[in-house]
Design a protein around this motif. Structure first.
Motif, PDB file in Angstrom:
ATOM      1  N   PHE A   1     -63.018 -12.210   6.598  1.00  0.00           N
ATOM      2  CA  PHE A   1     -63.215 -13.678   7.479  1.00  0.00           C
ATOM      3  C   PHE A   1     -64.625 -13.682   7.554  1.00  0.00           C
ATOM      4  CE2 PHE A   1     -63.708 -15.138  11.222  1.00  0.00           C
ATOM      5  CZ  PHE A   1     -63.153 -15.987  11.782  1.00  0.00           C
ATOM      6  N   LEU A   2     -65.270 -12.492   8.253  1.00  0.00           N
ATOM      7  CA  LEU A   2     -66.621 -12.535   8.056  1.00  0.00           C
ATOM      8  C   LEU A   2     -67.024 -13.078   6.496  1.00  0.00           C
ATOM      9  CD1 LEU A   2     -67.156  -9.159  11.197  1.00  0.00           C
ATOM     10  CD2 LEU A   2     -66.999 -11.867  11.091  1.00  0.00           C
ATOM     11  N   ALA A   3     -66.858 -12.245   5.610  1.00  0.00           N
ATOM     12  CA  ALA A   3     -67.638 -12.107   4.573  1.00  0.00           C
ATOM     13  C   ALA A   3     -67.076 -14.393   3.305  1.00  0.00           C
ATOM     14  CB  ALA A   3     -67.192 -11.473   3.260  1.00  0.00           C
ATOM     15  N   LYS A   4     -66.101 -14.327   4.549  1.00  0.00           N
ATOM     16  CA  LYS A   4     -65.407 -15.793   3.795  1.00  0.00           C
ATOM     17  C   LYS A   4     -64.781 -15.215   2.434  1.00  0.00           C
ATOM     18  CE  LYS A   4     -67.893 -19.077   6.618  1.00  0.00           C
ATOM     19  NZ  LYS A   4     -68.068 -18.853   7.388  1.00  0.00           N
ATOM     20  N   ARG A   5     -64.430 -14.530   2.681  1.00  0.00           N
ATOM     21  CA  ARG A   5     -63.284 -14.442   0.689  1.00  0.00           C
ATOM     22  C   ARG A   5     -61.830 -13.764   0.722  1.00  0.00           C
ATOM     23  NH1 ARG A   5     -62.023  -8.752   1.053  1.00  0.00           N
ATOM     24  NH2 ARG A   5     -63.910  -7.325   2.252  1.00  0.00           N
ATOM     25  N   ALA A   6     -60.733 -13.900   0.112  1.00  0.00           N
ATOM     26  CA  ALA A   6     -59.708 -13.415   0.840  1.00  0.00           C
ATOM     27  C   ALA A   6     -59.775 -11.556   0.492  1.00  0.00           C
ATOM     28  CB  ALA A   6     -58.811 -13.783  -0.947  1.00  0.00           C
TER      29      ALA A   6
ATOM     30  N   ARG B   1     -59.763  -3.477   9.141  1.00  0.00           N
ATOM     31  CA  ARG B   1     -61.670  -3.073   8.499  1.00  0.00           C
ATOM     32  C   ARG B   1     -61.414  -4.041   7.731  1.00  0.00           C
ATOM     33  NH1 ARG B   1     -60.408   1.695  10.120  1.00  0.00           N
ATOM     34  NH2 ARG B   1     -59.761   2.366   8.296  1.00  0.00           N
ATOM     35  N   GLU B   2     -60.399  -4.500   7.121  1.00  0.00           N
ATOM     36  CA  GLU B   2     -60.197  -5.246   5.361  1.00  0.00           C
ATOM     37  C   GLU B   2     -60.440  -6.795   6.146  1.00  0.00           C
ATOM     38  OE1 GLU B   2     -60.683  -6.903   1.864  1.00  0.00           O
ATOM     39  OE2 GLU B   2     -62.216  -5.133   2.664  1.00  0.00           O
TER      40      GLU B   2
ATOM     41  N   LEU C   1     -46.623 -15.458   1.966  1.00  0.00           N
ATOM     42  CA  LEU C   1     -46.348 -13.788   1.775  1.00  0.00           C
ATOM     43  C   LEU C   1     -47.272 -12.953   1.051  1.00  0.00           C
ATOM     44  CD1 LEU C   1     -42.002 -14.044   2.248  1.00  0.00           C
ATOM     45  CD2 LEU C   1     -44.087 -14.250   4.469  1.00  0.00           C
ATOM     46  N   LEU C   2     -47.344 -13.145  -0.544  1.00  0.00           N
ATOM     47  CA  LEU C   2     -48.170 -12.083  -1.169  1.00  0.00           C
ATOM     48  C   LEU C   2     -49.558 -11.774  -0.967  1.00  0.00           C
ATOM     49  CD1 LEU C   2     -46.318 -12.986  -5.031  1.00  0.00           C
ATOM     50  CD2 LEU C   2     -46.215 -11.141  -2.985  1.00  0.00           C
ATOM     51  N   ALA C   3     -49.609 -13.716  -0.686  1.00  0.00           N
ATOM     52  CA  ALA C   3     -51.515 -13.180   0.410  1.00  0.00           C
ATOM     53  C   ALA C   3     -51.163 -12.739   1.701  1.00  0.00           C
ATOM     54  CB  ALA C   3     -51.833 -14.340   0.051  1.00  0.00           C
ATOM     55  N   ARG C   4     -50.477 -12.284   2.560  1.00  0.00           N
ATOM     56  CA  ARG C   4     -50.566 -12.430   3.211  1.00  0.00           C
ATOM     57  C   ARG C   4     -50.843  -9.798   3.680  1.00  0.00           C
ATOM     58  NH1 ARG C   4     -53.075 -16.264   4.019  1.00  0.00           N
ATOM     59  NH2 ARG C   4     -51.554 -17.993   5.022  1.00  0.00           N
TER      60      ARG C   4
END
Length: 178
Positions: free
Chosen positions: A165-170, A159-160, A116-119
């Motif tokens: 997603f495109l940069a494969k990062r959190a 945008r973030e 939940l904190l990551a979303r």
């Protein structure tokens, strides 16, 4: 009145809330749990709503939440009888969302909280607002839809999210509850 206000504050909290249930969840415990968004229980937890054993009329806010959660028939059964039910039945009727072996409960809660904190808190806030409105009013009002669409545009969350997603990062979510 104090309990009513506390439960309403919990139900109205803008972020996700989780009731972690171990042992006995009886009467007011069920009211508090149903005021939360999610209910995760140990598989040996027990539940009961006992006003029929005490000769009291249950608070309407608690009855309304219970009916929305488990339906009219299950609410009546719980209220009429005051029977104690196990976690398996609570799961089956929709009173709880998940059950886990008692020793594994803390790990599951930590895992869920981390997710939940990551979303996106914008997505969570909007979802909570709209689902609550659907449950209460049968639909999402156009003004609510416009509010969350405007908030989504202003927030930079989309945008973030796409960039991450495109940069494969959190993602680093820019929106925070006001």
């Amino acid at each position: 009145r104090v309990n009513w206000a506390a439960e309403e504050a919990l139900a109205g909290f803008p972020g996700p809330t989780i009731a972690v249930i171990r042992g006995n969840c009886i009467g007011g415990g069920v009211s508090i749990a149903t005021a939360c968004d999610l209910r995760i229980a140990a598989d040996d937890a027990v539940f009961a709503v006992t006003p029929a054993k005490l000769g009291i009329v249950y608070p309407t806010n608690a009855i309304e939440r219970l009916v929305r959660l488990v339906g009219g028939s299950a609410t009546k059964h719980l209220m009429y009888t005051g029977d104690i039910i196990g976690a398996d039945r609570a799961l089956r009727i929709g009173l709880v969302d998940e059950t886990h072996a008692a020793p594994a409960l803390d790990d599951r809660i930590a895992e869920l909280v981390a997710v939940l904190l990551a979303r996106s808190s914008l997505t969570q806030g909007a979802t909570k607002s709209m689902v609550d409105e659907i449950v209460r009013d049968g639909r999402v009002k156009p003004t609510t839809t416009r509010h969350w669409e405007d908030e989504m545009e202003r927030s930079g969350e989309v945008r973030e999210g796409v960039a991450a997603f495109l940069a494969k990062r959190a993602p680093r979510w820019p929106w925070r509850r006001g």
